[in-house]
Design a protein around this motif. Structure first.
Motif, PDB file in Angstrom:
ATOM      1  N   TRP A  87       6.196  -3.253  -6.882  1.00 45.65           N
ATOM      2  CA  TRP A  87       6.089  -4.457  -6.062  1.00 45.65           C
ATOM      3  C   TRP A  87       4.752  -5.089  -6.393  1.00 45.65           C
ATOM      4  CZ3 TRP A  87       9.590  -6.998  -3.286  1.00 45.65           C
ATOM      5  CH2 TRP A  87       9.153  -7.996  -2.418  1.00 45.65           C
ATOM      6  N   ARG A  88       4.760  -6.275  -6.967  1.00 43.58           N
ATOM      7  CA  ARG A  88       3.570  -6.946  -7.470  1.00 43.58           C
ATOM      8  C   ARG A  88       2.909  -7.764  -6.354  1.00 43.58           C
ATOM      9  NH1 ARG A  88       0.595  -6.229 -11.570  1.00 43.58           N
ATOM     10  NH2 ARG A  88       2.493  -5.903 -12.755  1.00 43.58           N
ATOM     11  N   ILE A  89       1.661  -7.491  -6.103  1.00 42.96           N
ATOM     12  CA  ILE A  89       0.852  -8.334  -5.227  1.00 42.96           C
ATOM     13  C   ILE A  89       0.196  -9.354  -6.145  1.00 42.96           C
ATOM     14  CG2 ILE A  89      -1.124  -8.430  -3.665  1.00 42.96           C
ATOM     15  CD1 ILE A  89      -0.402  -5.507  -2.905  1.00 42.96           C
ATOM     16  N   LEU A 107      -1.931  -7.578   6.107  1.00 40.08           N
ATOM     17  CA  LEU A 107      -1.150  -8.119   4.993  1.00 40.08           C
ATOM     18  C   LEU A 107      -0.773  -7.021   4.008  1.00 40.08           C
ATOM     19  CD1 LEU A 107      -3.108 -11.453   4.543  1.00 40.08           C
ATOM     20  CD2 LEU A 107      -0.707 -11.248   5.237  1.00 40.08           C
ATOM     21  N   MET A 108      -1.670  -6.060   3.799  1.00 37.96           N
ATOM     22  CA  MET A 108      -1.348  -4.927   2.913  1.00 37.96           C
ATOM     23  C   MET A 108      -0.213  -4.087   3.497  1.00 37.96           C
ATOM     24  SD  MET A 108      -2.968  -5.148   0.153  1.00 37.96           S
ATOM     25  CE  MET A 108      -2.320  -3.598  -0.384  1.00 37.96           C
ATOM     26  N   ARG A 109      -0.230  -3.848   4.799  1.00 36.23           N
ATOM     27  CA  ARG A 109       0.869  -3.082   5.419  1.00 36.23           C
ATOM     28  C   ARG A 109       2.189  -3.833   5.265  1.00 36.23           C
ATOM     29  NH1 ARG A 109      -3.198  -1.701   9.202  1.00 36.23           N
ATOM     30  NH2 ARG A 109      -2.495  -3.257  10.708  1.00 36.23           N
ATOM     31  N   LEU A 110       2.139  -5.164   5.383  1.00 36.78           N
ATOM     32  CA  LEU A 110       3.345  -5.956   5.166  1.00 36.78           C
ATOM     33  C   LEU A 110       3.839  -5.789   3.731  1.00 36.78           C
ATOM     34  CD1 LEU A 110       5.498  -8.035   5.894  1.00 36.78           C
ATOM     35  CD2 LEU A 110       3.807  -9.828   5.349  1.00 36.78           C
ATOM     36  N   SER A 111       2.932  -5.788   2.762  1.00 34.93           N
ATOM     37  CA  SER A 111       3.356  -5.627   1.359  1.00 34.93           C
ATOM     38  C   SER A 111       4.056  -4.294   1.162  1.00 34.93           C
ATOM     39  CB  SER A 111       2.182  -5.789   0.393  1.00 34.93           C
ATOM     40  OG  SER A 111       1.298  -4.705   0.476  1.00 34.93           O
ATOM     41  N   GLU A 112       3.579  -3.255   1.819  1.00 38.59           N
ATOM     42  CA  GLU A 112       4.242  -1.950   1.704  1.00 38.59           C
ATOM     43  C   GLU A 112       5.630  -2.007   2.344  1.00 38.59           C
ATOM     44  OE1 GLU A 112       3.781   2.787   2.700  1.00 38.59           O
ATOM     45  OE2 GLU A 112       2.128   1.452   3.207  1.00 38.59           O
ATOM     46  N   THR A 113       5.749  -2.643   3.480  1.00 44.14           N
ATOM     47  CA  THR A 113       7.051  -2.770   4.149  1.00 44.14           C
ATOM     48  C   THR A 113       8.036  -3.524   3.266  1.00 44.14           C
ATOM     49  OG1 THR A 113       6.003  -2.707   6.327  1.00 44.14           O
ATOM     50  CG2 THR A 113       8.197  -3.698   6.206  1.00 44.14           C
ATOM     51  N   ALA A 115       7.906  -3.888   0.006  1.00 49.22           N
ATOM     52  CA  ALA A 115       8.182  -3.082  -1.188  1.00 49.22           C
ATOM     53  C   ALA A 115       9.224  -1.997  -0.880  1.00 49.22           C
ATOM     54  CB  ALA A 115       6.890  -2.451  -1.696  1.00 49.22           C
ATOM     55  N   ARG A 116       9.047  -1.310   0.223  1.00 45.53           N
ATOM     56  CA  ARG A 116      10.006  -0.261   0.597  1.00 45.53           C
ATOM     57  C   ARG A 116      11.400  -0.850   0.829  1.00 45.53           C
ATOM     58  NH1 ARG A 116       7.571   4.561   1.385  1.00 45.53           N
ATOM     59  NH2 ARG A 116       5.356   4.552   1.868  1.00 45.53           N
ATOM     60  N   ALA A 117      11.464  -2.017   1.441  1.00 52.29           N
ATOM     61  CA  ALA A 117      12.757  -2.670   1.684  1.00 52.29           C
ATOM     62  C   ALA A 117      13.466  -3.006   0.376  1.00 52.29           C
ATOM     63  CB  ALA A 117      12.559  -3.935   2.516  1.00 52.29           C
ATOM     64  N   HIS A 118      12.690  -3.210  -0.692  1.00 51.46           N
ATOM     65  CA  HIS A 118      13.255  -3.502  -2.014  1.00 51.46           C
ATOM     66  C   HIS A 118      13.330  -2.246  -2.899  1.00 51.46           C
ATOM     67  CE1 HIS A 118      12.510  -7.646  -0.789  1.00 51.46           C
ATOM     68  NE2 HIS A 118      13.406  -7.962  -1.698  1.00 51.46           N
ATOM     69  N   GLU A 119      13.123  -1.089  -2.301  1.00 56.49           N
ATOM     70  CA  GLU A 119      13.193   0.204  -2.986  1.00 56.49           C
ATOM     71  C   GLU A 119      12.205   0.322  -4.136  1.00 56.49           C
ATOM     72  OE1 GLU A 119      17.308   1.006  -3.887  1.00 56.49           O
ATOM     73  OE2 GLU A 119      17.854   0.978  -1.767  1.00 56.49           O
ATOM     74  N   ALA A 120      11.066  -0.326  -4.002  1.00 61.34           N
ATOM     75  CA  ALA A 120      10.002  -0.191  -5.001  1.00 61.34           C
ATOM     76  C   ALA A 120       9.334   1.171  -4.828  1.00 61.34           C
ATOM     77  CB  ALA A 120       8.978  -1.308  -4.836  1.00 61.34           C
ATOM     78  N   THR A 121       8.795   1.698  -5.911  1.00 60.85           N
ATOM     79  CA  THR A 121       8.147   3.011  -5.861  1.00 60.85           C
ATOM     80  C   THR A 121       6.634   2.926  -5.789  1.00 60.85           C
ATOM     81  OG1 THR A 121       8.150   3.139  -8.274  1.00 60.85           O
ATOM     82  CG2 THR A 121      10.040   4.109  -7.113  1.00 60.85           C
ATOM     83  N   ARG A 122       6.084   1.727  -6.035  1.00 64.99           N
ATOM     84  CA  ARG A 122       4.628   1.570  -5.976  1.00 64.99           C
ATOM     85  C   ARG A 122       4.259   0.095  -5.830  1.00 64.99           C
ATOM     86  NH1 ARG A 122       6.072   2.656 -10.778  1.00 64.99           N
ATOM     87  NH2 ARG A 122       5.695   1.319 -12.536  1.00 64.99           N
ATOM     88  N   LEU A 123       3.037  -0.111  -5.361  1.00 64.78           N
ATOM     89  CA  LEU A 123       2.441  -1.445  -5.312  1.00 64.78           C
ATOM     90  C   LEU A 123       1.579  -1.608  -6.555  1.00 64.78           C
ATOM     91  CD1 LEU A 123       1.259  -1.459  -1.601  1.00 64.78           C
ATOM     92  CD2 LEU A 123       3.257  -2.612  -2.534  1.00 64.78           C
ATOM     93  N   GLU A 124       1.543  -2.811  -7.112  1.00 66.76           N
ATOM     94  CA  GLU A 124       0.772  -3.085  -8.313  1.00 66.76           C
ATOM     95  C   GLU A 124       0.011  -4.395  -8.141  1.00 66.76           C
ATOM     96  OE1 GLU A 124       3.907  -3.530 -11.154  1.00 66.76           O
ATOM     97  OE2 GLU A 124       4.318  -1.390 -11.256  1.00 66.76           O
TER      98      GLU A 124
END
Length: 166
Positions: A87-89, A107-113, A115-124
């Motif tokens: 999940w690209r920030i 905002l970072m917690r939202l990015s994790e939420t 990403a998880r909803a899209h089944e991403a394995t990491r933030l980038e």
């Protein structure tokens, strides 16, 4: 009491979103957007016009605004990276006068939420090499360098819990 809201940007907020992306990315954003500017249009105006299009590479649907008492204060621009399951920030910005209030962490917690909803394995994300303050912020959120330690690419596996207080 301050009213904080984080929500998806609306079409009529394209200018505010573009300005916050400029805050995050600096002058490089203005130069990039100027390439798409029409006659008598600034790069910022071109960005707002482009972001408002549904078929834009980075549309408003990828933008979340943080507001304080209904005033734009911060932004998260993010999207899935299908090839890497990441999940690209693209941009995270908080106006200087609103920093230190926890908006960046929210905002970072939202990015994790997201990403998880899209089944991403990491933030980038990718930072300019001279962005020491931003790098410190992201490292405090659990991001680590990819490649050389001084490089600008950072990643955070989503299996880890956030290491910040609410």
């Amino acid at each position: 009491m301050i009213d904080i809201e984080i929500r998806r940007a609306r079409r009529n907020e394209a200018c505010e979103a573009a300005e916050l992306v400029r805050v995050a990315l600096g002058e490089g954003a203005e130069r990039l957007w100027a390439q798409d500017a029409a006659a008598n249009e600034s790069g910022l105006q071109a960005a707002a016009r482009t972001m408002a299009r549904a078929d834009a590479p980075l549309p408003l649907s990828a933008v979340h605004l943080a507001t304080l008492d209904a005033m734009p204060a911060g932004l998260l621009l993010s999207r899935p990276e299908a090839a890497s399951r990441g999940w690209r920030i693209v941009a995270l910005a908080v106006y200087p006068e609103y920093r230190g209030m926890g908006l960046g962490r929210r905002l970072m917690r939202l990015s994790e939420t997201l990403a998880r909803a899209h089944e991403a394995t990491r933030l980038e994300l990718k930072l300019p090499t001279d962005a020491a303050a931003a790098r410190g912020f992201f490292e405090a959120q659990g991001f680590r360098a990819i490649g050389t330690p001084s490089g600008g690419r950072l990643s955070k596996p989503l299996g880890e819990s956030w290491a910040v207080a609410a």
